[in-house]
Design a protein around this motif. Structure first.
Motif, PDB file in Angstrom:
ATOM      1  N   ILE A  62      -3.082  37.892 -12.663  1.00 44.04           N
ATOM      2  CA  ILE A  62      -3.370  36.567 -13.219  1.00 44.04           C
ATOM      3  C   ILE A  62      -4.859  36.257 -13.176  1.00 44.04           C
ATOM      4  O   ILE A  62      -5.433  35.741 -14.144  1.00 44.04           O
ATOM      5  N   ASN A  63      -5.504  36.574 -12.067  1.00 40.65           N
ATOM      6  CA  ASN A  63      -6.875  36.111 -11.838  1.00 40.65           C
ATOM      7  C   ASN A  63      -7.971  37.044 -12.344  1.00 40.65           C
ATOM      8  O   ASN A  63      -9.069  36.578 -12.664  1.00 40.65           O
ATOM      9  N   VAL A  64      -7.705  38.342 -12.405  1.00 41.70           N
ATOM     10  CA  VAL A  64      -8.737  39.273 -12.878  1.00 41.70           C
ATOM     11  C   VAL A  64      -9.201  38.947 -14.297  1.00 41.70           C
ATOM     12  O   VAL A  64     -10.416  38.901 -14.560  1.00 41.70           O
ATOM     13  N   PRO A  65      -8.298  38.707 -15.256  1.00 39.63           N
ATOM     14  CA  PRO A  65      -8.779  38.371 -16.608  1.00 39.63           C
ATOM     15  C   PRO A  65      -9.632  37.100 -16.645  1.00 39.63           C
ATOM     16  O   PRO A  65     -10.575  37.003 -17.437  1.00 39.63           O
ATOM     17  N   ILE A  66      -9.316  36.135 -15.786  1.00 38.44           N
ATOM     18  CA  ILE A  66     -10.069  34.878 -15.784  1.00 38.44           C
ATOM     19  C   ILE A  66     -11.496  35.103 -15.294  1.00 38.44           C
ATOM     20  O   ILE A  66     -12.459  34.621 -15.902  1.00 38.44           O
ATOM     21  N   VAL A  67     -11.655  35.832 -14.192  1.00 38.15           N
ATOM     22  CA  VAL A  67     -13.008  36.049 -13.667  1.00 38.15           C
ATOM     23  C   VAL A  67     -13.810  36.979 -14.571  1.00 38.15           C
ATOM     24  O   VAL A  67     -15.034  36.844 -14.681  1.00 38.15           O
ATOM     25  N   ARG A  68     -13.146  37.908 -15.225  1.00 36.67           N
ATOM     26  CA  ARG A  68     -13.865  38.777 -16.163  1.00 36.67           C
ATOM     27  C   ARG A  68     -14.366  37.989 -17.356  1.00 36.67           C
ATOM     28  O   ARG A  68     -15.459  38.255 -17.871  1.00 36.67           O
ATOM     29  N   LEU A  69     -13.576  37.028 -17.790  1.00 37.18           N
ATOM     30  CA  LEU A  69     -13.986  36.186 -18.911  1.00 37.18           C
ATOM     31  C   LEU A  69     -15.264  35.427 -18.581  1.00 37.18           C
ATOM     32  O   LEU A  69     -16.134  35.243 -19.440  1.00 37.18           O
ATOM     33  N   GLY A  70     -15.392  35.004 -17.326  1.00 35.45           N
ATOM     34  CA  GLY A  70     -16.580  34.267 -16.901  1.00 35.45           C
ATOM     35  C   GLY A  70     -17.629  35.131 -16.240  1.00 35.45           C
ATOM     36  O   GLY A  70     -18.538  34.610 -15.580  1.00 35.45           O
ATOM     37  N   ARG A  71     -17.520  36.457 -16.412  1.00 29.76           N
ATOM     38  CA  ARG A  71     -18.480  37.404 -15.839  1.00 29.76           C
ATOM     39  C   ARG A  71     -18.650  37.197 -14.335  1.00 29.76           C
ATOM     40  O   ARG A  71     -19.750  37.175 -13.807  1.00 29.76           O
ATOM     41  N   TYR A  72     -17.531  36.995 -13.681  1.00 26.17           N
ATOM     42  CA  TYR A  72     -17.461  36.915 -12.221  1.00 26.17           C
ATOM     43  C   TYR A  72     -18.284  35.762 -11.649  1.00 26.17           C
ATOM     44  O   TYR A  72     -18.915  35.888 -10.609  1.00 26.17           O
ATOM     45  N   SER A  73     -18.235  34.649 -12.345  1.00 29.45           N
ATOM     46  CA  SER A  73     -18.846  33.419 -11.847  1.00 29.45           C
ATOM     47  C   SER A  73     -17.782  32.607 -11.117  1.00 29.45           C
ATOM     48  O   SER A  73     -16.753  32.247 -11.704  1.00 29.45           O
ATOM     49  N   GLY A  74     -18.025  32.322  -9.844  1.00 32.89           N
ATOM     50  CA  GLY A  74     -17.061  31.559  -9.068  1.00 32.89           C
ATOM     51  C   GLY A  74     -16.848  30.160  -9.617  1.00 32.89           C
ATOM     52  O   GLY A  74     -15.722  29.658  -9.656  1.00 32.89           O
ATOM     53  N   ARG A  75     -17.911  29.523 -10.058  1.00 35.55           N
ATOM     54  CA  ARG A  75     -17.797  28.168 -10.592  1.00 35.55           C
ATOM     55  C   ARG A  75     -17.006  28.162 -11.905  1.00 35.55           C
ATOM     56  O   ARG A  75     -16.171  27.282 -12.139  1.00 35.55           O
ATOM     57  N   PHE A  76     -17.270  29.152 -12.761  1.00 30.30           N
ATOM     58  CA  PHE A  76     -16.525  29.256 -14.018  1.00 30.30           C
ATOM     59  C   PHE A  76     -15.047  29.497 -13.736  1.00 30.30           C
ATOM     60  O   PHE A  76     -14.177  28.903 -14.377  1.00 30.30           O
ATOM     61  N   TRP A  77     -14.766  30.376 -12.786  1.00 30.05           N
ATOM     62  CA  TRP A  77     -13.382  30.672 -12.418  1.00 30.05           C
ATOM     63  C   TRP A  77     -12.658  29.402 -11.987  1.00 30.05           C
ATOM     64  O   TRP A  77     -11.545  29.119 -12.437  1.00 30.05           O
ATOM     65  N   MET A  78     -13.295  28.602 -11.132  1.00 34.67           N
ATOM     66  CA  MET A  78     -12.674  27.362 -10.671  1.00 34.67           C
ATOM     67  C   MET A  78     -12.475  26.378 -11.822  1.00 34.67           C
ATOM     68  O   MET A  78     -11.448  25.688 -11.888  1.00 34.67           O
ATOM     69  N   ALA A  79     -13.450  26.307 -12.724  1.00 32.02           N
ATOM     70  CA  ALA A  79     -13.338  25.384 -13.857  1.00 32.02           C
ATOM     71  C   ALA A  79     -12.172  25.767 -14.760  1.00 32.02           C
ATOM     72  O   ALA A  79     -11.406  24.901 -15.213  1.00 32.02           O
ATOM     73  N   VAL A  80     -12.013  27.060 -15.014  1.00 33.44           N
ATOM     74  CA  VAL A  80     -10.890  27.510 -15.841  1.00 33.44           C
ATOM     75  C   VAL A  80      -9.567  27.235 -15.136  1.00 33.44           C
ATOM     76  O   VAL A  80      -8.585  26.820 -15.765  1.00 33.44           O
ATOM     77  N   LEU A  81      -9.532  27.451 -13.828  1.00 36.15           N
ATOM     78  CA  LEU A  81      -8.322  27.130 -13.066  1.00 36.15           C
ATOM     79  C   LEU A  81      -7.962  25.656 -13.225  1.00 36.15           C
ATOM     80  O   LEU A  81      -6.789  25.306 -13.385  1.00 36.15           O
ATOM     81  N   ALA A  82      -8.974  24.794 -13.180  1.00 31.34           N
ATOM     82  CA  ALA A  82      -8.729  23.356 -13.319  1.00 31.34           C
ATOM     83  C   ALA A  82      -8.165  23.022 -14.696  1.00 31.34           C
ATOM     84  O   ALA A  82      -7.250  22.190 -14.819  1.00 31.34           O
ATOM     85  N   LEU A  83      -8.695  23.659 -15.736  1.00 32.23           N
ATOM     86  CA  LEU A  83      -8.213  23.398 -17.092  1.00 32.23           C
ATOM     87  C   LEU A  83      -6.783  23.895 -17.277  1.00 32.23           C
ATOM     88  O   LEU A  83      -5.937  23.198 -17.858  1.00 32.23           O
ATOM     89  N   ILE A  84      -6.514  25.095 -16.784  1.00 35.51           N
ATOM     90  CA  ILE A  84      -5.146  25.620 -16.881  1.00 35.51           C
ATOM     91  C   ILE A  84      -4.190  24.759 -16.072  1.00 35.51           C
ATOM     92  O   ILE A  84      -3.064  24.471 -16.495  1.00 35.51           O
ATOM     93  N   ASP A  85      -4.651  24.310 -14.914  1.00 37.53           N
ATOM     94  CA  ASP A  85      -3.790  23.510 -14.051  1.00 37.53           C
ATOM     95  C   ASP A  85      -3.407  22.187 -14.698  1.00 37.53           C
ATOM     96  O   ASP A  85      -2.337  21.643 -14.417  1.00 37.53           O
ATOM     97  N   SER A  86      -4.271  21.664 -15.562  1.00 37.62           N
ATOM     98  CA  SER A  86      -3.934  20.417 -16.254  1.00 37.62           C
ATOM     99  C   SER A  86      -2.689  20.594 -17.119  1.00 37.62           C
ATOM    100  O   SER A  86      -1.880  19.667 -17.262  1.00 37.62           O
TER     101      SER A  86
END
Length: 224
Positions: A62-86
């Motif tokens: 689940i998480n590898v594609p998300i962090v790869r999309l953001g080029r392994y940016s922790g902040r980007f990863w968290m932001a995408v998690l927040a959007l998906i969580d909505s």
């Protein structure tokens, strides 16, 4: 009611994103989560010198594609998690009702901001209306199922590390509430939620006092 809930979800997501943008990325994300997600081969083959994130292959999937999309940016990863969580917030209201929705708002927000690596575990739990299999998949994803057997020793350390028992406990609480809503005693759901809420109030007070006492001890040591 639906439009009010949509507005609440949009507002909550905005607050979450604002917090993510302004606050420093959690050190565990930089030191453990991102290295684990960026070195999947080492995770699968087992490298004794590698610091493992003791989660299952489902979690990595689940998480590898998300962090790869953001080029392994922790902040980007968290932001995408927040959007998906909505989206899962809306889903929980539609298929699990207002009480579970409220529980998910509280637990989901706390986990997202304090332990975002658990967000995808929450999603699996919330998909339980589709099939009970997702309730089974959640703990399978949480623990290192599918990884080398040696990785399991990291799980024992993780449970006892600092306040990780709170994160594990909140996942278990969400799992229990959703399971009860779907398969056990939904007629007393409100009483169960209130009871668990009271228990968690005591747990958080204890954790706060414990942390405060620890800070006092650490400040007193140099003076001794």
């Amino acid at each position: 009611m639906s439009w009010e809930v949509i507005g609440a979800i949009i507002g909550l997501t905005g607050l979450r994103l604002g917090w993510i943008v302004k606050r420093q990325v959690h050190k565990d994300i930089s030191f453990y989560i991102l290295p684990g997600l960026s070195n999947l081969r080492k995770v699968i083959r087992y490298d004794p010198e590698f610091s493992y994130v003791p989660y299952g292959l489902i979690w990595y999937a689940i998480n590898v594609p998300i962090v790869r999309l953001g080029r392994y940016s922790g902040r980007f990863w968290m932001a995408v998690l927040a959007l998906i969580d909505s989206l899962f917030l809306w889903y929980s209201f539609q298929y699990l009702g207002l009480t579970v929705f409220f529980v998910y708002v509280v637990i989901g927000t706390f986990q997202l901001l304090r332990a975002p690596w658990n967000a995808s575990i929450n999603w699996l739990i919330m998909l339980a209306p589709i099939s009970w299999i997702f309730l089974l998949m959640a703990p399978i994803a949480k623990f290192p199922v599918g990884l080398p057997i040696q990785v399991w020793r990291y799980t024992g350390r993780a449970v006892g590390h600092q306040h990780n028992y709170i994160y594990f406990g909140l996942l278990g609480t969400l799992w229990l509430i959703v399971c009860n809503h779907l398969y056990l005693l939904p007629e007393i759901e409100s009483s169960i939620v209130i009871g668990l809420g009271v228990v968690w109030c005591f747990i958080f007070v204890y954790a706060y006092l414990e942390r405060r006492a620890g800070r006092r001890e650490s400040m007193a040591e140099p003076l001794a």
